[in-house]
Design an enzyme around this catalytic site. Structure first.
Site, PDB file in Angstrom:
ATOM      1  N   LYS A  38      -1.045   2.480 -13.972  1.00  0.00           N
ATOM      2  CA  LYS A  38       0.235   2.718 -13.553  1.00  0.00           C
ATOM      3  C   LYS A  38       1.164   1.728 -12.784  1.00  0.00           C
ATOM      4  O   LYS A  38       0.476  -0.016 -11.961  1.00  0.00           O
ATOM      5  CB  LYS A  38       0.364   3.609 -12.254  1.00  0.00           C
ATOM      6  CG  LYS A  38      -0.053   3.601 -10.826  1.00  0.00           C
ATOM      7  CD  LYS A  38      -1.006   5.247 -10.614  1.00  0.00           C
ATOM      8  CE  LYS A  38      -1.514   4.922  -9.428  1.00  0.00           C
ATOM      9  NZ  LYS A  38      -1.973   5.927  -8.052  1.00  0.00           N
ATOM     10  N   TYR A 252      16.253 -20.170   6.992  1.00  0.00           N
ATOM     11  CA  TYR A 252      17.527 -19.008   7.951  1.00  0.00           C
ATOM     12  C   TYR A 252      16.703 -18.378   9.536  1.00  0.00           C
ATOM     13  O   TYR A 252      15.355 -18.296   9.893  1.00  0.00           O
ATOM     14  CB  TYR A 252      17.976 -17.200   6.710  1.00  0.00           C
ATOM     15  CG  TYR A 252      18.029 -17.799   6.003  1.00  0.00           C
ATOM     16  CD1 TYR A 252      19.079 -17.786   6.016  1.00  0.00           C
ATOM     17  CD2 TYR A 252      16.992 -16.928   5.401  1.00  0.00           C
ATOM     18  CE1 TYR A 252      20.091 -17.937   4.523  1.00  0.00           C
ATOM     19  CE2 TYR A 252      18.493 -17.200   3.285  1.00  0.00           C
ATOM     20  CZ  TYR A 252      19.418 -17.357   3.337  1.00  0.00           C
ATOM     21  OH  TYR A 252      20.273 -17.684   2.487  1.00  0.00           O
TER      22      TYR A 252
HETATM   23  C1  PLP Z   1      -3.148   5.215  -8.672  1.00  0.00           C
HETATM   24  C2  PLP Z   1      -4.883   6.472  -8.850  1.00  0.00           C
HETATM   25  C3  PLP Z   1      -5.338   6.310  -8.834  1.00  0.00           C
HETATM   26  C4  PLP Z   1      -6.577   4.598  -8.202  1.00  0.00           C
HETATM   27  O1  PLP Z   1      -6.449   4.507  -7.111  1.00  0.00           O
HETATM   28  P1  PLP Z   1      -6.641   2.569  -6.652  1.00  0.00           P
HETATM   29  O2  PLP Z   1      -6.705   2.827  -5.347  1.00  0.00           O
HETATM   30  O3  PLP Z   1      -5.975   2.011  -6.921  1.00  0.00           O
HETATM   31  O4  PLP Z   1      -8.798   2.811  -7.615  1.00  0.00           O
HETATM   32  C5  PLP Z   1      -6.526   7.151  -9.412  1.00  0.00           C
HETATM   33  N1  PLP Z   1      -6.219   7.930  -9.699  1.00  0.00           N
HETATM   34  C6  PLP Z   1      -5.045   8.674  -9.000  1.00  0.00           C
HETATM   35  C7  PLP Z   1      -4.548   9.638  -8.842  1.00  0.00           C
HETATM   36  C8  PLP Z   1      -3.937   7.525  -8.354  1.00  0.00           C
HETATM   37  O5  PLP Z   1      -2.789   8.258  -7.980  1.00  0.00           O
END
Ligand code: PLP
Length: 352
Positions: A38, A252
């Site tokens: 994702k 800045y």
């Molecule tokens: C993002 C996510 C993962 C992966 O988690 P990490 O901490 O990046 O390993 C696994 N399961 C679900 C439901 C997630 O939302």
């Protein structure tokens, strides 16, 4: 697309990505190892990540949205993709047009899939204590799921990166109870940190994200630090070199005032690239192992670094930036997740 003239580059290490996945697979001790891709593969590029992991044998990919599922559809071969946010009223068409499975999270989503899904398989999320997505245990056991073709029943750990937290054991116990009552082809609980909690947490399928990309879930754990390899390195370019007299300020807010005459290199990277302002106080360019600390605030597209220790530096030179995820997270308010997922669109992503 950026061509090879792109001033900012992300140098991405295919072997490290695949080694990290293999290490997680071994750590899961016999469970299947999927991959959370994702947020564009945590900022590195979902398509490129997915293709490499699919070639290494990964069969289960997790994304948040249907658009993210579409983006990797041509990279997965015949592996599976699950859409973690499930199917809302605006997503049913996209879901039916996709080969990906929804992860159904609520009674409404389940009703929607029963009505429109024509018996297609799905995944189901149950909440075991995080109170984010998923059915309550009572809902899950109420008959709501009867007759659904559940490929993977899953839950998600709230505190897996705190191995001593009591919620970890409680969530595992709740999930094991649900596993006995709800038929599904596979059961899945652990993210990256959850895999490191031990074999009990792995069940049939694990879902790492962070550790694939070089993040260290528990930085005090030497085993994780030794095994998990960095995947992404950042490079920017020197746009200008300048001599700054003693007493003059840089950037800045004039927050940095030169205590002595110095030479500054202005690099074309900034918070619009995900090189966030919090990194101003701890970040540095690194040339042949020598740190050139950032001077003053991070701008949208630029930073200044102290170039006194790099006498040969010239305009146009490419310069690596410190992108040690656990260290930067420890020294700022940012998490390793934020450091990765905010990486911007301007980088040319170069896979080796
Ligand atoms: C993002 C996510 C993962 C992966 O988690 P990490 O901490 O990046 O390993 C696994 N399961 C679900 C439901 C997630 O939302």
């Amino acid at each position: 697309m950026n061509g090879s003239h792109a001033p900012q580059r992300l140098l991405l290490d295919s072997a490290a990505l695949v080694d990290n996945w293999r290490w997680l697979l071994r750590a899961a001790g016999g469970a299947a190892c999927g991959a959370a891709v994702k947020a564009d593969g945590y900022g590195l590029g979902a398509s490129e990540v997915t293709r490499r992991l699919a070639a290494a044998g990964c069969r289960d990919f997790f994304v948040a949205t249907w658009a993210e599922a579409d983006a990797v559809a041509s990279d997965i071969g015949d592996a599976a993709v699950s859409v973690l946010h499930g199917v809302g009223p605006r997503q049913i068409e996209a879901a039916l047009a996709s080969r990906a499975r929804p992860v159904l999270n609520s009674a409404d989503q389940i009703a929607r899939w029963r009505q429109h899904g024509r018996g297609r398989p799905c995944d189901v999320m149950v909440d075991t204590g995080m109170n984010r997505l998923g059915l309550t245990a009572d809902e899950a056991c109420s008959g709501l799921l009867d007759g659904l073709k559940i490929e993977t029943l899953m839950s998600h750990l709230a505190c897996a990166d705190e191995p001593g937290h009591p919620l970890n054991g409680q969530q595992l116990a709740s999930f094991v109870e649900l596993k006995a009552r709800i038929p599904a082809h596979r059961y899945s609980l652990a993210n990256s940190a959850g895999i490191c909690l031990g074999r009990d947490f792995a069940l049939d399928l694990v879902r790492p994200g962070l550790a694939l990309y070089g993040g260290i879930p528990v930085t005090e754990d030497a085993r994780q630090r030794d095994a998990i390899r960095p995947v992404a390195a950042i490079e920017a370019e020197v746009v200008q070199l300048r001599d700054v007299p003693a007493g003059a300020s840089i950037g800045y807010g004039a927050t940095f005032v030169a205590p002595a005459p110095l030479r500054a290199a202005i690099l074309n990277i900034g918070y619009a690239d995900g090189y966030l302002r919090q990194l101003g106080s701890v970040g540095a360019a690194i040339i042949s192992g020598v740190r050139l600390p950032i001077l003053g605030r991070v701008s949208m597209d630029l930073i200044a670094v102290d170039a006194r220790a790099a006498a040969d530096l010239a305009e146009g030179d490419r310069v690596g930036l410190d992108f040690d995820l656990p260290r930067l997270a420890a020294e700022t308010s940012l998490t390793q997740y934020e450091l990765l997922t905010t990486l911007g669109r301007r980088y040319e992503r170069v896979w080796a």
